[in-house]
Design a protein around this motif. Sequence first.
Motif, PDB file in Angstrom:
ATOM      1  N   TYR A 236      18.204 -33.955  84.435  1.00 53.09           N
ATOM      2  CA  TYR A 236      19.249 -34.820  84.967  1.00 53.09           C
ATOM      3  C   TYR A 236      19.363 -36.007  84.023  1.00 53.09           C
ATOM      4  O   TYR A 236      18.362 -36.480  83.497  1.00 53.09           O
ATOM      5  CB  TYR A 236      18.957 -35.269  86.407  1.00 53.09           C
ATOM      6  N   PRO A 237      20.585 -36.497  83.792  1.00 54.27           N
ATOM      7  CA  PRO A 237      20.734 -37.543  82.769  1.00 54.27           C
ATOM      8  C   PRO A 237      19.944 -38.823  83.055  1.00 54.27           C
ATOM      9  O   PRO A 237      19.545 -39.508  82.124  1.00 54.27           O
ATOM     10  CB  PRO A 237      22.238 -37.832  82.766  1.00 54.27           C
ATOM     11  N   ASP A 238      19.718 -39.116  84.345  1.00 53.14           N
ATOM     12  CA  ASP A 238      18.979 -40.350  84.599  1.00 53.14           C
ATOM     13  C   ASP A 238      17.468 -40.105  84.705  1.00 53.14           C
ATOM     14  O   ASP A 238      16.708 -40.988  85.091  1.00 53.14           O
ATOM     15  CB  ASP A 238      19.531 -41.100  85.830  1.00 53.14           C
ATOM     16  N   LEU A 239      17.048 -38.906  84.338  1.00 48.99           N
ATOM     17  CA  LEU A 239      15.623 -38.570  84.292  1.00 48.99           C
ATOM     18  C   LEU A 239      15.252 -38.385  82.818  1.00 48.99           C
ATOM     19  O   LEU A 239      15.377 -37.291  82.269  1.00 48.99           O
ATOM     20  CB  LEU A 239      15.353 -37.281  85.071  1.00 48.99           C
ATOM     21  N   PRO A 240      14.797 -39.470  82.180  1.00 50.72           N
ATOM     22  CA  PRO A 240      14.741 -39.456  80.704  1.00 50.72           C
ATOM     23  C   PRO A 240      13.837 -38.388  80.091  1.00 50.72           C
ATOM     24  O   PRO A 240      14.158 -37.859  79.048  1.00 50.72           O
ATOM     25  CB  PRO A 240      14.223 -40.854  80.362  1.00 50.72           C
ATOM     26  N   LYS A 241      12.725 -38.079  80.710  1.00 49.62           N
ATOM     27  CA  LYS A 241      11.804 -37.145  80.070  1.00 49.62           C
ATOM     28  C   LYS A 241      12.113 -35.686  80.394  1.00 49.62           C
ATOM     29  O   LYS A 241      11.495 -34.790  79.854  1.00 49.62           O
ATOM     30  CB  LYS A 241      10.358 -37.456  80.498  1.00 49.62           C
TER      31      LYS A 241
END
Lengths: 519, 476
Positions: B83-88
């Motif tokens: 998901y884009p807001d889950l950086p790793k």
Amino acid sequence: MRSHAERGNDELAPLPVGRGVGVRAGFTTTLSIFPTIMHNKTLTELSAGLATGQYSSRELTAAFLARIQQHNPQLNAFITVTAETALAQAAAADQRRAQGQAGPLTGIPMAHKDIFCTQGVKTSCGSKMLDNFTAPYDATVVAKLNDAGMVMLGKLNMDEFAMGSSNESSHYGPVKNPWDLNAVPGGSSGGSAAAVAARLAPVATATDTGGSIRQPAAFCGVTGIKPTYGRVSRYGMIAYASSLDQGGVIAQSAEDCALLLNAMAGFDPRDSTCVDQPVPDYTAGLGDDIAGLRIGLPRQWFGEGLSNDVAQAVRAAVGQFEQLGATVVDIDLPHAPYCIPCYYVIAMSEASSNLARFDGARYGHRCENPKDLLDMYMRSRGEGFGAEVQRRILIGTYALSAGYYDAYYLKAQKIRRLIAQDFQQALQQCDVIMGPVAPSTAFDLGSHSGDPVQMYLEDIYTLPLNLAGLPGMSIPVGFGDNQRPVGLQMIAGYWQEGLLLKAAHRYQQNSDWHTKRAC
Amino acid sequence: MQWETVIGLEIHAQLATKSKIFSGAATAYGAEPNTQACAVDLGFPGVLPVLNEEAVRMAVKLGLAIDAKITPRSVFARKNYFYPDLPKGYQISQYDLPVVGLGRLDIEVDGVSKTIGVTRAHLEEDAGKSLHEDFHGASGIDLNRAGTPLLEIVSEPDMRSAKEAVAYMKKLHSLVRYLEICDGNMQEGSFRCDANVSVRPKGESKFGTRCEIKNLNSFRFVEKAINFEVERQIEIIENGGTITQETRLYDSVKDETRSMRSKEEANDYRYFPDPDLLPLDIAPEFIEQVRGSLPELPDAKRARFQSQYGLSDYDSAVLTASRELADYYEAVAKLAASDAKLCANWVMGELSGKLNEDGLEIGQSKVSAAQLAGMIQRISDDTISGKIAKQVFETLWHEGGTADEIIEKQGLKQITDTSAIEGIIDGIIAANPEQLAQYRAGKDKLFGFFVGQAMKATQGKANPAQLNELLKKKLQ
């Protein structure tokens, strides 16, 4: 056997400046006043030369930059050459020396495997995915060597994301073995090994997840050390398989490895897996007698699959250790047959998760005009990763999936413990385990590329160490039938890097394989 | 048919640490987007997580407060999804070995107590935020929140009504604030809840198929969402349908839940132990040290308020609902050094009313405990009456100062001089002979008339008890 000392230095003819190599005009012409053999000196010699003012760091750096300019186009060992910053660092090192603040490594040029983040410098990890990536920070190892006053010549080629045993998976093309341009240099730290073997850098950093320091060191006839897991900080070292990755050194000799390891090792509060354990002076025990050293030879490593010429060179080296006062005992590593599947399940599982961050959202490659989020993910990753990386991500993803986790990942972790126990038991009967690094000498470029499993089998003797977390070395001990170098693998107990270096140094004091030059 | 509701709650409490759970970046809310995210939070190549010990301490605090077992060796695991807001590409969480094991929490609904089991509580990092407005067809990512420590507290399916669910959530909300491990700010998302809801015929022992309602961030929404969901499920079953296990979203504007994704669409998170983090070993000494630092908990405080101050169970419950309110009350009671019940009445009455009116928390009260206590002392020593006190309080609230200053300045001191009051009464009796006659003829109600006249004449300052007594005497 033809001695390789006879090889001429002219095999690698100077070529025009290649990709990414930009040496400032003017330096090559001034080189003639310096002895051309400057690049053949060991760290210890260079350190002494700088200390006594025989040459400045700037002169030394310029000499290596010229050497890179001359040979790198053929070897392809460097992805990035940082000539300007190197000369600036060298000037700063000279200044530091003038102020009386120089340490043993101040002003000595070196190069980093392109897996270490270097602030302001492209850090590609050998991948198209990171071709446009400039690291915003320094890896701890990089910072430590900067602090020691070393001069970075550039970033070294490697298998993409350290996944490979031949350096052929690099986005920047394969590195050539300086001993034979038709041969692979080994991998994944092929650029590090080739650069040191061709004397394009006196010393290089490297990393080892399943043999990525030892195997290329063996293939290129240089000395490499993979320390105990947790000895060197992994912060800023782009992760392939976190529980196996460990940074180390490739150099011309054990003594040089010791010098660099002194500066690299130690606790790092930024890495939870880095162990807070005092760092001894690795150069302190060098030269000590090794009489009474107990050498263990794993029965499982000298059987089927090992080519005769390698076995011969390894046994000859062990014989020489005996002459130096060591004793030899046969040992068993009963779980050896399970090492390869165990390793690849763990490494690929961790890799599948570690490489999830390369999604095109924040840095690295992003596909043109993504239709939507899924399209951006799929095309960015599909375009940015090479075939081998994609294969490992897919296998790792599969192994971690619901319903398969217990059968693969969990089982592999159990076997991993058994493998570590094997070593613990073996190391009760001996101080150092010795054996081959790889089944054969360096193979031909392209010869394994159609068969990934054959490639994975290259790591059969090296990866058990990573599973156990033990330190290991590779030192040059001769040449195979095809005149390509043979390495001897040496393994000791946890935190016994000092013992390995001492034994390797003792051998190197009494042999000259490590002084043979490819070019 | 009679239906029974079964509810389990997963509550995410954002831990009030100064820095993030795996990095040194600040956790403060409301900063410019992406200004509170360091290389670790941004998931840059090569970065590594290092656990924030304060987050562990806070998790252990909660564990001890709910009588839970603290896991001696817990493990951080990676929950993998894109998901884009889950950086790793993965969230660091805990999976099969959470830091806090089985515990319990007592709730009370309509005077009936009930124990709710707490299955577990685990530490994890929050993700960032995707911003879909103002980007002309693109989405913005704010990673300030990425890496903020969360404690996910999972209950057993022990609640049987929306009211019980709300009572449980309120109890936990109060507890985390007592423990000072979470600011409890629900609007900012510091305390939010997912509800697992199912129904079954009364008497049935097997659970029905559940639906999970995501991201409920107010007590009211929890109650409304659950009630809507229960009715929705009953209607489907009564019409011959079956419930599909799915994740649903509550729309507070339409007051309904709607499907977000089905079980089949759910991610395979491929949990595995995070190789970048060592197992979390918690030594018994650490647990004891945390235990020693625990404040008095709500239930204990409530019992003490009853015994120490002689308050009713109800008053004690109200005053101990939050630690700040309880502390305020105790400060007033101590400083006033008088009638504890009177203090309780003022805190629960005038003060709470004013706070509600101005939308303030107790910590923001315009009248300090010392100011209120000073005023209550003047009631106790008969300087002012309760009625005059309301006037004094009003001035304290709006203008500040001390009760004594206000009483002095506004001349509110009570008249307690018997002869002065008698003089006033005599005057009133003389001026109202008719009423006097009627009163004496048996019209008792007129007593109030005389009180009113006397109060009017003294501007309310006559001591009421004295006035009553003297009036009775004189009127006979």
